[in-house]
Design an enzyme around this catalytic site. Structure first.
Site, PDB file in Angstrom:
ATOM      1  N   SER A   1       0.803  -1.226   0.000  1.00  0.00           N
ATOM      2  CA  SER A   1       0.000   0.000   0.000  1.00  0.00           C
ATOM      3  C   SER A   1       0.831   1.269   0.000  1.00  0.00           C
ATOM      4  O   SER A   1       0.327   2.342  -0.326  1.00  0.00           O
ATOM      5  CB  SER A   1      -0.936   0.009   1.211  1.00  0.00           C
ATOM      6  OG  SER A   1      -0.206  -0.112   2.422  1.00  0.00           O
TER       7      SER A   1
ATOM      8  N   ASP B   1      -3.941   7.167   8.777  1.00  0.00           N
ATOM      9  CA  ASP B   1      -4.770   6.188   9.478  1.00  0.00           C
ATOM     10  C   ASP B   1      -3.846   5.405  10.407  1.00  0.00           C
ATOM     11  O   ASP B   1      -2.724   5.823  10.653  1.00  0.00           O
ATOM     12  CB  ASP B   1      -5.549   5.289   8.502  1.00  0.00           C
ATOM     13  CG  ASP B   1      -4.649   4.486   7.566  1.00  0.00           C
ATOM     14  OD1 ASP B   1      -3.460   4.302   7.894  1.00  0.00           O
ATOM     15  OD2 ASP B   1      -5.134   4.034   6.515  1.00  0.00           O
TER      16      ASP B   1
ATOM     17  N   HIS C   1      -0.850   3.969   7.886  1.00  0.00           N
ATOM     18  CA  HIS C   1      -0.203   4.682   6.792  1.00  0.00           C
ATOM     19  C   HIS C   1       0.114   6.133   7.149  1.00  0.00           C
ATOM     20  O   HIS C   1      -0.710   6.824   7.739  1.00  0.00           O
ATOM     21  CB  HIS C   1      -1.102   4.663   5.547  1.00  0.00           C
ATOM     22  CG  HIS C   1      -1.482   3.293   5.111  1.00  0.00           C
ATOM     23  ND1 HIS C   1      -2.678   2.700   5.474  1.00  0.00           N
ATOM     24  CD2 HIS C   1      -0.821   2.381   4.365  1.00  0.00           C
ATOM     25  CE1 HIS C   1      -2.739   1.480   4.956  1.00  0.00           C
ATOM     26  NE2 HIS C   1      -1.618   1.266   4.275  1.00  0.00           N
TER      27      HIS C   1
END
Length: 353
Positions: free
Chosen positions: A17, A323, A326
């Protein structure tokens, strides 16, 4: 688009990600971020599938190299035409170096087991599949622009891979089946083997410049503190030691295998030290909050748990994390700025054109 002569022909990214600009949007998976509040500080507040509030390191690196300032997702239907010539990200959020990292578990009376019925919940692209998608892209590139242009573009491009955090945080340390099968050293060696195969595969496809991004101190991620060290409410030192030792093993591996890849530059890209310094001395960088992310409570929310109904902080620039897993765009910039400039200066000296 940077008006300078690009330092490389194209940029190709692989991993998780941290470098996925939206490939998971086009997969049957719940691991997505193509909805608000993700993309809150992206142009027009557009959620693109990037797991942050704005641009990723990939976008910043692409711009520094003189390429488009937004690196496209390889699975995006709009990735076609002239865009094929400047590269893409093949990464997939929630993936890792180990195939087992993208396979979910269920728990029965007999204990944890792999659930084929729940595979669609994850259904992300492991590293090997990402390389297969690159090969398909290579065919498209040659078909549209000819084999000579395709080969030249690939040979003069920068390849990079960023992964590993999911393998430990979302696999080894929460999956009893993995821990039963491997010691931490054996698991690290398994990941290094996968990394070696990746390097060999992209080299075989024509890559001559490859950057390996090291692990961050993932024990300082809000989610990991919440799950594994909530009483002390501080970084999980064991996890950081695993990340640090794995980074040392990557560097040792690269030193060992470089002679096997004549004509190629294979470099290590460190992010651990800068990330750790940001967390320990946030005021130096203008941050105020390191323990929780901007989205929701910031303690566990990520992906679908950070959604349009979730409240967010007033000013993400004060937060290290967007979050619970991340970083914010601002944090990504600081993590990567020194390393990216090192990469670009190295390429300049090598005169890769």
């Amino acid at each position: 688009m940077d008006q300078r002569q690009p330092l490389v022909s194209a940029l190709y990214l692989f991993g998780d990600s941290t470098i996925d600009p939206g490939n998971n949007n086009f997969l049957a998976t719940i691991v997505k971020s193509n909805f608000p509040p993700y993309g809150r500080d992206f142009p027009y507040g557009q959620p693109t599938g990037r797991f942050t509030n704005g641009r990723l390191i990939t976008d910043q690196l692409s711009e520094l190299l003189g390429l488009p300032d937004l690196l496209p997702a390889s699975l995006d239907p709009e990735f076609q035409g002239q865009k094929l010539l400047t590269g893409a990200s093949f990464g997939s959020a929630a993936s890792g170096y180990a195939d087992s990292t993208s396979i979910p578990l269920i728990y029965s009376n007999e204990g944890p087991e792999i659930s084929s019925d729940l595979l669609y919940l994850q259904n992300v692209l492991p590293l090997e599949r990402q390389v297969k998608n690159f090969r398909l892209y290579k065919v498209r590139l040659a078909k549209q622009f000819g084999h000579e242009t395709a080969n030249r573009t690939i040979s003069q491009a920068l390849f990079a891979v960023s992964g590993g955090s999911n393998d430990f945080a979302n696999n080894y340390f929460i999956n009893p089946l993995t821990r039963k099968k491997y010691t931490i050293k054996q698991f690290q060696d398994l990941l290094l083997k996968s990394l070696t195969v990746f390097i060999q595969n992209v080299y075989n496809e024509g890559a001559t410049t490859v950057a390996i991004v090291g692990l961050p101190p993932f024990g300082c991620l809000p989610s990991q503190i919440t799950l594994h060290n909530i009483l002390e409410n501080k970084c999980v030192e064991e996890f950081n030691e695993v990340a640090s030792s794995f980074n040392s093993k990557i560097k040792a591996l690269l030193k060992k295998i470089r002679p096997n890849f004549p004509g190629a530059l294979i470099a290590y890209f460190d992010i651990y030290d800068k990330f750790f310094d940001i967390i320990k001395s946030p005021n130096k960088y203008g941050f105020e909050e390191t323990r929780k992310g901007c989205c929701g409570t910031g303690l566990l929310e990520t992906s679908i748990a950070c959604n349009p109904r979730t409240l967010t902080c007033p000013d993400p620039s004060k937060y290290v994390f967007w979050d619970s897993f991340h970083p914010t765009t601002k944090c990504y910039y600081y993590i990567s700025s020194r390393g990216m400039r090192t990469v670009t200066e190295t390429i300049r000296m090598l005169n890769i054109q």
